[in-house]
Design a protein around this motif. Structure first.
Motif, PDB file in Angstrom:
ATOM      1  N   ALA A  52       0.823  -1.212   0.000  1.00  0.00           N
ATOM      2  CA  ALA A  52       0.000   0.000   0.000  1.00  0.00           C
ATOM      3  C   ALA A  52       0.860   1.266   0.000  1.00  0.00           C
ATOM      4  N   ASP A  53       2.113   1.151   0.405  1.00  0.00           N
ATOM      5  CA  ASP A  53       3.011   2.316   0.437  1.00  0.00           C
ATOM      6  C   ASP A  53       3.728   2.542  -0.898  1.00  0.00           C
ATOM      7  N   ILE A  54       3.528   1.621  -1.853  1.00  0.00           N
ATOM      8  CA  ILE A  54       4.178   1.745  -3.160  1.00  0.00           C
ATOM      9  C   ILE A  54       3.304   2.603  -4.067  1.00  0.00           C
ATOM     10  N   ALA A  55       3.923   3.483  -4.823  1.00  0.00           N
ATOM     11  CA  ALA A  55       3.177   4.374  -5.708  1.00  0.00           C
ATOM     12  C   ALA A  55       2.366   3.584  -6.729  1.00  0.00           C
ATOM     13  N   GLU A  56       1.153   4.056  -6.980  1.00  0.00           N
ATOM     14  CA  GLU A  56       0.250   3.410  -7.935  1.00  0.00           C
ATOM     15  C   GLU A  56       0.689   3.704  -9.361  1.00  0.00           C
ATOM     16  N   THR A  57       0.836   2.655 -10.168  1.00  0.00           N
ATOM     17  CA  THR A  57       1.171   2.837 -11.590  1.00  0.00           C
ATOM     18  C   THR A  57       0.128   2.227 -12.509  1.00  0.00           C
ATOM     19  N   LEU A  58      -0.764   1.445 -11.954  1.00  0.00           N
ATOM     20  CA  LEU A  58      -1.827   0.829 -12.756  1.00  0.00           C
ATOM     21  C   LEU A  58      -2.922   1.858 -13.011  1.00  0.00           C
ATOM     22  N   PRO A  59      -3.336   2.047 -14.267  1.00  0.00           N
ATOM     23  CA  PRO A  59      -4.419   2.999 -14.537  1.00  0.00           C
ATOM     24  C   PRO A  59      -5.657   2.663 -13.707  1.00  0.00           C
ATOM     25  N   ARG A  60      -6.319   3.683 -13.211  1.00  0.00           N
ATOM     26  CA  ARG A  60      -7.494   3.461 -12.366  1.00  0.00           C
ATOM     27  C   ARG A  60      -8.681   2.908 -13.147  1.00  0.00           C
ATOM     28  N   ASP A  61      -8.787   3.261 -14.421  1.00  0.00           N
ATOM     29  CA  ASP A  61      -9.910   2.824 -15.246  1.00  0.00           C
ATOM     30  C   ASP A  61      -9.569   1.501 -15.924  1.00  0.00           C
ATOM     31  N   PRO A  62     -10.228   0.374 -15.540  1.00  0.00           N
ATOM     32  CA  PRO A  62      -9.931  -0.917 -16.166  1.00  0.00           C
ATOM     33  C   PRO A  62     -10.158  -0.911 -17.680  1.00  0.00           C
ATOM     34  N   GLY A  63     -11.007  -0.019 -18.156  1.00  0.00           N
ATOM     35  CA  GLY A  63     -11.252   0.068 -19.587  1.00  0.00           C
ATOM     36  C   GLY A  63     -10.023   0.478 -20.374  1.00  0.00           C
ATOM     37  N   VAL A 248      -9.283  -9.982 -15.171  1.00  0.00           N
ATOM     38  CA  VAL A 248      -9.775  -8.988 -14.227  1.00  0.00           C
ATOM     39  C   VAL A 248     -11.110  -8.425 -14.698  1.00  0.00           C
ATOM     40  N   LEU A 249     -11.216  -8.127 -15.982  1.00  0.00           N
ATOM     41  CA  LEU A 249     -12.465  -7.576 -16.522  1.00  0.00           C
ATOM     42  C   LEU A 249     -13.603  -8.576 -16.387  1.00  0.00           C
ATOM     43  N   ASP A 250     -13.301  -9.868 -16.595  1.00  0.00           N
ATOM     44  CA  ASP A 250     -14.342 -10.901 -16.500  1.00  0.00           C
ATOM     45  C   ASP A 250     -14.820 -11.100 -15.068  1.00  0.00           C
ATOM     46  N   LEU A 251     -13.953 -10.852 -14.093  1.00  0.00           N
ATOM     47  CA  LEU A 251     -14.275 -11.158 -12.702  1.00  0.00           C
ATOM     48  C   LEU A 251     -14.684  -9.939 -11.884  1.00  0.00           C
ATOM     49  N   LEU A 252     -14.734  -8.770 -12.506  1.00  0.00           N
ATOM     50  CA  LEU A 252     -15.214  -7.583 -11.800  1.00  0.00           C
ATOM     51  C   LEU A 252     -16.663  -7.781 -11.351  1.00  0.00           C
ATOM     52  N   PRO A 253     -17.002  -7.412 -10.123  1.00  0.00           N
ATOM     53  CA  PRO A 253     -18.390  -7.552  -9.648  1.00  0.00           C
ATOM     54  C   PRO A 253     -19.345  -6.707 -10.496  1.00  0.00           C
ATOM     55  N   LEU A 254     -20.552  -7.207 -10.624  1.00  0.00           N
ATOM     56  CA  LEU A 254     -21.565  -6.485 -11.395  1.00  0.00           C
ATOM     57  C   LEU A 254     -22.312  -5.475 -10.527  1.00  0.00           C
ATOM     58  N   GLU A 255     -22.608  -5.861  -9.280  1.00  0.00           N
ATOM     59  CA  GLU A 255     -23.368  -4.976  -8.404  1.00  0.00           C
ATOM     60  C   GLU A 255     -22.677  -4.718  -7.069  1.00  0.00           C
ATOM     61  N   ALA A 256     -21.777  -5.586  -6.688  1.00  0.00           N
ATOM     62  CA  ALA A 256     -21.048  -5.378  -5.430  1.00  0.00           C
ATOM     63  C   ALA A 256     -20.089  -4.199  -5.596  1.00  0.00           C
ATOM     64  N   ASP A 257     -19.369  -3.890  -4.534  1.00  0.00           N
ATOM     65  CA  ASP A 257     -18.510  -2.710  -4.516  1.00  0.00           C
ATOM     66  C   ASP A 257     -17.305  -2.903  -5.441  1.00  0.00           C
ATOM     67  N   ARG A 258     -17.410  -2.367  -6.658  1.00  0.00           N
ATOM     68  CA  ARG A 258     -16.329  -2.505  -7.635  1.00  0.00           C
ATOM     69  C   ARG A 258     -15.082  -1.726  -7.212  1.00  0.00           C
ATOM     70  N   SER A 259     -15.272  -0.605  -6.555  1.00  0.00           N
ATOM     71  CA  SER A 259     -14.113   0.197  -6.155  1.00  0.00           C
ATOM     72  C   SER A 259     -13.264  -0.536  -5.127  1.00  0.00           C
ATOM     73  N   GLU A 260     -13.913  -1.223  -4.187  1.00  0.00           N
ATOM     74  CA  GLU A 260     -13.169  -2.003  -3.192  1.00  0.00           C
ATOM     75  C   GLU A 260     -12.451  -3.168  -3.868  1.00  0.00           C
ATOM     76  N   PHE A 261     -13.122  -3.835  -4.789  1.00  0.00           N
ATOM     77  CA  PHE A 261     -12.514  -4.943  -5.524  1.00  0.00           C
ATOM     78  C   PHE A 261     -11.275  -4.458  -6.281  1.00  0.00           C
ATOM     79  N   LEU A 262     -11.405  -3.327  -6.973  1.00  0.00           N
ATOM     80  CA  LEU A 262     -10.282  -2.795  -7.750  1.00  0.00           C
ATOM     81  C   LEU A 262      -9.152  -2.296  -6.851  1.00  0.00           C
ATOM     82  N   ARG A 263      -9.508  -1.794  -5.661  1.00  0.00           N
ATOM     83  CA  ARG A 263      -8.468  -1.387  -4.714  1.00  0.00           C
ATOM     84  C   ARG A 263      -7.615  -2.587  -4.338  1.00  0.00           C
ATOM     85  N   ARG A 264      -8.259  -3.716  -4.114  1.00  0.00           N
ATOM     86  CA  ARG A 264      -7.529  -4.930  -3.746  1.00  0.00           C
ATOM     87  C   ARG A 264      -6.752  -5.486  -4.934  1.00  0.00           C
ATOM     88  N   VAL A 265      -7.319  -5.377  -6.133  1.00  0.00           N
ATOM     89  CA  VAL A 265      -6.583  -5.779  -7.333  1.00  0.00           C
ATOM     90  C   VAL A 265      -5.291  -4.969  -7.447  1.00  0.00           C
TER      91      VAL A 265
END
Length: 458
Positions: A52-63, A248-265
């Motif tokens: 969590a202390d490492i700088a983010e380099t993955l684009p925030r938008d999975p698209g 990752v795109l196939d396993l993204l939640p449809l209705e659950a908290d996508r932001s939390e899922f992506l944070r963990r990804v």
């Protein structure tokens, strides 16, 4: 901040295997799968907090991830083309100044390479869910789909054996970190699915160091097949890199908290940056330090075995070997007496003649890697006129093509499968695809059977 859900607090057993104490011990416990799940979860929790202390380099938008992956591969290809141009213009190797450094690298990264794909092993029970098809395909390809000539662990084991790189005592404890992470993620399975697919997303992107390592290993006469194999399967068009993004795109939640899922990804993705990377390991090599470390490992076995007729500066060889502090002085004493002639052909050194060649008095004392350390240290700036000027070509590693039918585990697995329905067979096969088992004869058979059953079951 809680970074991994459903993690228990660290029990005493986990604290005993804390990475600050002994990463190798943790790695081996996770590999054996001897009730280590609490250890795996506690270890993952700590590592994710560091990530969590490492700088983010993955684009925030999975698209944008497919575009990001393509741009990354294009940049790697451009930088590799620059490297090749420099080499073809007469530039020196950029990674390995000598063969000893290359062998050191192969040994240092062995804990990671020998559990290749382990982070995906916990997803095998999801074989009926089409959303996991790409991830399971990646894992099965790491296993060579049951073919020992393509199984990544079998290939790497043979590479190590070919160069006598079997001494785990020579591997620094910190080099077990990434292997332990991969095993812990595999044991976590569905409980840490976002972290697993995030780690997979990062690991399967083609790195520049893989291309340069392959080129320079070949140039030094070391079969690069393990590395060139990863160059082809990690491609961004149809390979593991593309499958990693799509998973990752196939396993993204449809209705659950996508932001939390992506944070963990994202946290899983950043786990790849923990510990020493390949380039740091290569740059951390010091030939004389590794030579002295090797001599210290051998010193206890040789300090009482030499006769006393040969003396250097008034001391016998046994006396020189009495304490580790004397090893640098012993090497200098042999130079002063002319037994070692630095920066010359090692064949001109009497000490080298004692350990290598027909009738060598110390034949068998040093293995191939240890002799390479000695050879390159003595040679120093001297270069053989027969040195390879261009990259050597190697064929595929000759991994064993025939599985021994008399293997007891193989016989037991065959007997257990008899008379079982397809789903019962699947339950018997999956444990044999685990990181510690799949490269063994029964594991290779189990992998082939798993693929066949998976293809015909609904």
């Amino acid at each position: 901040m809680t970074v991994l859900t459903r993690l228990p607090s660290a029990p005493a057993q986990s604290q005993a295997l804390h990475p600050a104490g002994n990463l190798r011990q943790l790695y081996e416990a996770l590999l054996r799968d001897e009730n280590p799940r609490e250890c795996a979860h506690a270890f993952l929790q700590e590592q994710l907090q560091q990530a969590a202390d490492i700088a983010e380099t993955l684009p925030r938008d999975p698209g944008r991830w497919h575009e990001w992956m393509t741009a990354h591969c294009t940049e790697v290809a451009r930088r590799y083309a620059d490297y090749l141009q420099q080499r073809q213009a007469g530039g020196p190797r950029q990674y390995f100044s000598n063969k000893a450094q290359a062998l050191y690298f192969l040994q240092a990264v062995a804990p990671t390479k020998l559990v290749d794909g382990a982070w995906l092993s916990g997803l095998l029970p999801q074989w009926q869910d089409p959303r996991f098809a790409g991830l399971l395909s990646t894992y099965l390809e790491e296993l060579g789909e049951g073919n020992p000539a393509q199984n990544h662990v079998v290939i790497y084991r043979k590479l190590l054996a070919d160069h006598d790189l079997q001494e785990s005592a020579a591997i620094a404890d910190e080099h077990y970190l990434q292997g332990a992470l991969q095993l812990a993620l595999g044991l976590g399975g569905m409980d840490c699915l976002p972290e697993v697919i995030g780690y997979n997303l990062g690991y399967e992107q083609l790195p520049l160091h893989l291309l340069i390592s392959s080129y320079e290993l070949s140039e030094l006469g070391i079969n690069p097949y393990y590395f060139t194999l990863h160059v082809t399967i990690d491609n961004a068009s149809t390979g593991h890199a593309q499958k990693a993004v799509q998973a990752v795109l196939d396993l993204l939640p449809l209705e659950a908290d996508r932001s939390e899922f992506l944070r963990r990804v994202s946290l899983g993705y950043r786990l790849n940056d923990l510990g020493q990377g390949s380039r740091a390991i290569i740059e951390g090599f010091d030939l004389e330090r590794e030579l002295l470390a090797m001599l210290e490992r051998k010193r206890p076995f040789g300090q009482h075995l030499h006769s006393d007729y040969c003396r250097f500066e008034g001391q016998t060889v046994n006396q020189w070997l009495a304490t580790p502090e004397q090893l640098p002085g012993f090497l200098q004493a042999m130079q002063d007496k002319g037994w070692i002639k630095r920066n010359q052909d090692p064949q001109a050194s009497r000490f080298w003649q004692l350990i290598c060649g027909d009738g060598a008095a110390m034949f068998g004392v040093f293995n191939a890697y240890e002799k390479q350390l000695l050879h390159d240290w003595i040679a120093g700036s001297w270069t053989s006129p027969k040195a390879v000027k261009s990259a050597r070509r190697h064929g595929q590693t000759s991994a064993p093509a025939v599985i021994p039918e008399q293997d007891p585990d193989l016989q037991q697995l065959n007997a257990a499968l008899q008379g079982q329905d397809d789903h019962a067979q699947m339950a018997l096969l999956i444990p044999w695809l685990a990181p510690a088992r799949h490269a063994h004869p029964a594991g290779l058979l189990a992998t082939r059977c798993f693929i066949e059953l998976k293809s015909r079951l609904p």
